[in-house]
Write an enzyme that holds these catalytic residues in place. Structure first.
Site: not given
Ligand code: PRP
Ligand code: URA
Length: 206
Positions: A101, A105, A197, A200
């Site tokens: 994400r 945005t 997160d 992470d």
């Molecule tokens: C997180 C999570 C989803 C997304 C959810 O990923 O694992 O993929 O956010 O958010 P949304 O419903 O608002 O789209 P992130 O973008 O943090 O990537 P990562 O898993 O690589 O840390």
């Molecule tokens: N992605 C995450 O990992 N946690 C949240 O709460 C939202 C988006």
């Protein structure tokens, strides 16, 4: 349609996953265990076909799975759900969609896609622990539809009402599975209370 899974073991393990003291090593194990427990429900309606097998004592008229299953984790956090589910469906093929994400945005950016070629004839399960705004899951589902998938399930662990509403609006044909639905999103698009997160915490990149 939303399927909110209720089971004492799921609730117990989800509470452990949410705790801020739960370190990466345990987070990884518990996430896998939750995905494994959810498998029983997310596979409840898989089609079966009649077969006959020979036991040591004679013929047995029984059934086996009639369709392929494809698991598609959304990188990174979806990776933590793969083993827990594929342990129970060892024939499942596994595709990958990489998304993050944009912090400003909150829009998902796709950086990787590698999918098996049997999507039109398979039950396809999108795996991502977090359903926040729903943007990432919605785009992942659309990418799978563009690749020919027609039967798609979205398997998440914690969802926000906003994310559930987004998927229901964008993809009313998709079954959504959650172990918990939380109160809201905060100003940064994080689920509250959620678990933080997920990527992470899973990979120790806090
Ligand atoms: C997180 C999570 C989803 C997304 C959810 O990923 O694992 O993929 O956010 O958010 P949304 O419903 O608002 O789209 P992130 O973008 O943090 O990537 P990562 O898993 O690589 O840390
Ligand atoms: N992605 C995450 O990992 N946690 C949240 O709460 C939202 C988006």
């Amino acid at each position: 349609m939303l399927n909110l899974l209720k089971h004492p073991l799921l609730t117990h393990k989800l509470a452990l996953l949410r705790r801020k003291e739960t370190a990466t090593k345990d987070f990884r194990v518990i996430l896998g265990e939750i995905a494994g427990l959810m498998t029983y429900e997310i596979t409840r309606d898989l089609p079966v076909k009649d077969i006959t097998v020979e036991t040591p004592l004679g013929k047995c008229h029984t059934q086996e799975l009639a369709m392929d299953v494809v698991l598609v984790p959304v990188l990174r956090a979806g990776l933590g759900m793969v083993d827990g589910i594929s342990n129970h469906i060892p024939t499942a093929r596994i595709g990958h969609i990489g998304m993050y994400r944009d912090h400003a945005t909150l829009k998902p950016m796709t950086y990787y896609s590698k999918l098996p070629d049997n999507l039109p004839n398979a039950i396809v399960m999108v795996l991502d622990p977090m359903l926040a705004t729903g943007g990432s899951s919605s785009d992942a589902i659309q990418a799978l539809k563009n690749h020919g998938a027609s039967t798609i399930k979205l398997v998440c662990i914690v969802g926000a009402p906003e994310g559930v509403a987004r998927i229901m609006a964008d993809h009313p044909d998709v079954q959504i599975y959650l172990a918990g639905i939380d109160e809201k999103l905060n100003a940064h698009g994080y689920i509250v209370p959620g678990l933080g997160d997920a990527g992470d915490r899973l990979f120790g990149t806090l």
